[in-house]
Design a protein around this motif. Structure first.
Motif, PDB file in Angstrom:
ATOM      1  N   MET A   1       1.861  22.206  17.404  1.00 38.18           N
ATOM      2  CA  MET A   1       0.530  21.889  17.839  1.00 38.18           C
ATOM      3  C   MET A   1      -0.065  20.861  16.871  1.00 38.18           C
ATOM      4  O   MET A   1       0.076  20.989  15.664  1.00 38.18           O
ATOM      5  N   TRP A   2      -0.704  19.858  17.409  1.00 34.10           N
ATOM      6  CA  TRP A   2      -1.403  18.842  16.615  1.00 34.10           C
ATOM      7  C   TRP A   2      -2.876  19.200  16.538  1.00 34.10           C
ATOM      8  O   TRP A   2      -3.489  19.562  17.547  1.00 34.10           O
ATOM      9  N   LYS A   3      -3.471  19.084  15.365  1.00 34.70           N
ATOM     10  CA  LYS A   3      -4.899  19.341  15.190  1.00 34.70           C
ATOM     11  C   LYS A   3      -5.483  18.227  14.329  1.00 34.70           C
ATOM     12  O   LYS A   3      -4.949  17.934  13.248  1.00 34.70           O
ATOM     13  N   ALA A   4      -6.549  17.598  14.830  1.00 37.48           N
ATOM     14  CA  ALA A   4      -7.204  16.530  14.061  1.00 37.48           C
ATOM     15  C   ALA A   4      -7.824  17.115  12.799  1.00 37.48           C
ATOM     16  O   ALA A   4      -8.386  18.208  12.818  1.00 37.48           O
ATOM     17  N   GLU A   5      -7.689  16.371  11.704  1.00 36.42           N
ATOM     18  CA  GLU A   5      -8.282  16.774  10.435  1.00 36.42           C
ATOM     19  C   GLU A   5      -8.886  15.534   9.808  1.00 36.42           C
ATOM     20  O   GLU A   5      -8.191  14.732   9.195  1.00 36.42           O
ATOM     21  N   GLY A   6     -10.162  15.339   9.998  1.00 38.47           N
ATOM     22  CA  GLY A   6     -10.827  14.134   9.515  1.00 38.47           C
ATOM     23  C   GLY A   6     -10.698  13.011  10.532  1.00 38.47           C
ATOM     24  O   GLY A   6     -10.271  13.209  11.670  1.00 38.47           O
ATOM     25  N   ASP A   7     -11.059  11.811  10.095  1.00 37.96           N
ATOM     26  CA  ASP A   7     -11.067  10.648  10.991  1.00 37.96           C
ATOM     27  C   ASP A   7      -9.702  10.013  11.187  1.00 37.96           C
ATOM     28  O   ASP A   7      -9.452   9.382  12.205  1.00 37.96           O
ATOM     29  N   ASN A   8      -8.799  10.168  10.228  1.00 36.73           N
ATOM     30  CA  ASN A   8      -7.532   9.450  10.318  1.00 36.73           C
ATOM     31  C   ASN A   8      -6.310  10.311   9.967  1.00 36.73           C
ATOM     32  O   ASN A   8      -5.291   9.789   9.540  1.00 36.73           O
ATOM     33  N   SER A   9      -6.431  11.617  10.139  1.00 42.15           N
ATOM     34  CA  SER A   9      -5.281  12.463   9.829  1.00 42.15           C
ATOM     35  C   SER A   9      -5.162  13.620  10.818  1.00 42.15           C
ATOM     36  O   SER A   9      -6.137  14.011  11.457  1.00 42.15           O
ATOM     37  N   TYR A  10      -3.930  14.130  10.911  1.00 42.14           N
ATOM     38  CA  TYR A  10      -3.622  15.218  11.838  1.00 42.14           C
ATOM     39  C   TYR A  10      -2.695  16.208  11.149  1.00 42.14           C
ATOM     40  O   TYR A  10      -1.885  15.823  10.306  1.00 42.14           O
ATOM     41  N   VAL A  11      -2.812  17.467  11.541  1.00 36.12           N
ATOM     42  CA  VAL A  11      -1.942  18.518  11.019  1.00 36.12           C
ATOM     43  C   VAL A  11      -1.032  18.976  12.146  1.00 36.12           C
ATOM     44  O   VAL A  11      -1.482  19.223  13.271  1.00 36.12           O
ATOM     45  N   LEU A  12       0.245  19.093  11.844  1.00 31.02           N
ATOM     46  CA  LEU A  12       1.245  19.565  12.802  1.00 31.02           C
ATOM     47  C   LEU A  12       1.744  20.934  12.368  1.00 31.02           C
ATOM     48  O   LEU A  12       2.070  21.141  11.199  1.00 31.02           O
ATOM     49  N   THR A  13       1.814  21.870  13.314  1.00 27.16           N
ATOM     50  CA  THR A  13       2.486  23.156  13.126  1.00 27.16           C
ATOM     51  C   THR A  13       3.393  23.349  14.329  1.00 27.16           C
ATOM     52  O   THR A  13       3.021  23.025  15.455  1.00 27.16           O
ATOM     53  N   HIS A  26       4.981  25.023   8.841  1.00 25.17           N
ATOM     54  CA  HIS A  26       3.713  25.709   8.597  1.00 25.17           C
ATOM     55  C   HIS A  26       2.546  24.728   8.568  1.00 25.17           C
ATOM     56  O   HIS A  26       1.471  25.031   9.088  1.00 25.17           O
ATOM     57  N   HIS A  27       2.758  23.559   7.947  1.00 27.80           N
ATOM     58  CA  HIS A  27       1.648  22.607   7.793  1.00 27.80           C
ATOM     59  C   HIS A  27       2.220  21.250   7.389  1.00 27.80           C
ATOM     60  O   HIS A  27       2.756  21.106   6.296  1.00 27.80           O
ATOM     61  N   GLU A  28       2.129  20.267   8.271  1.00 22.64           N
ATOM     62  CA  GLU A  28       2.472  18.887   7.924  1.00 22.64           C
ATOM     63  C   GLU A  28       1.223  18.047   8.105  1.00 22.64           C
ATOM     64  O   GLU A  28       0.585  18.088   9.152  1.00 22.64           O
ATOM     65  N   LEU A  29       0.866  17.287   7.091  1.00 21.51           N
ATOM     66  CA  LEU A  29      -0.300  16.408   7.158  1.00 21.51           C
ATOM     67  C   LEU A  29       0.174  14.989   7.385  1.00 21.51           C
ATOM     68  O   LEU A  29       0.903  14.423   6.549  1.00 21.51           O
ATOM     69  N   TRP A  30      -0.213  14.410   8.530  1.00 13.00           N
ATOM     70  CA  TRP A  30       0.126  13.034   8.890  1.00 13.00           C
ATOM     71  C   TRP A  30      -1.143  12.197   8.813  1.00 13.00           C
ATOM     72  O   TRP A  30      -2.183  12.579   9.348  1.00 13.00           O
ATOM     73  N   VAL A  31      -1.054  11.049   8.145  1.00 14.19           N
ATOM     74  CA  VAL A  31      -2.208  10.170   7.954  1.00 14.19           C
ATOM     75  C   VAL A  31      -1.948   8.850   8.675  1.00 14.19           C
ATOM     76  O   VAL A  31      -0.888   8.246   8.527  1.00 14.19           O
ATOM     77  N   ILE A  32      -2.921   8.412   9.465  1.00 16.69           N
ATOM     78  CA  ILE A  32      -2.862   7.103  10.124  1.00 16.69           C
ATOM     79  C   ILE A  32      -3.360   6.079   9.112  1.00 16.69           C
ATOM     80  O   ILE A  32      -4.512   6.100   8.711  1.00 16.69           O
TER      81      ILE A  32
END
Length: 50
Positions: A1-13, A26-32
Motif C-alpha cells: 500500500m502506498w501512503k503519501a507522507e508530506g508533499d514529495n514523499s510516499y511510504v510503501l508497505t 514494513h516501511h519504505e520511504l520514497w522521495v520524489i
C-alpha cells in the motif's frame, strides 16, 4: 500500500516474494526529487522464509 507522507514523499508497505525467499516490507520511504525521479530514502523489510 502506498501512503503519501508530506508533499514529495510516499511510504510503501507490502508483502514480497522472490525466487528463493518471501517476506514483508514494513516501511519504505520514497522521495520524489527535483529531477522527477523517485528514490528510496530508507527501507525496513523482513525475510520470513525460503
Amino acid at each position: 500500500m502506498w501512503k503519501a507522507e508530506g508533499d514529495n514523499s510516499y511510504v510503501l508497505t507490502s508483502k514480497w516474494t522472490m525466487n528463493k525467499a518471501f517476506g514483508v516490507v514494513h516501511h519504505e520511504l520514497w522521495v520524489i526529487e527535483a529531477d522527477g525521479h523517485a528514490r528510496l530514502a530508507n527501507g525496513e523489510f523482513e525475510v520470513l522464509g525460503e
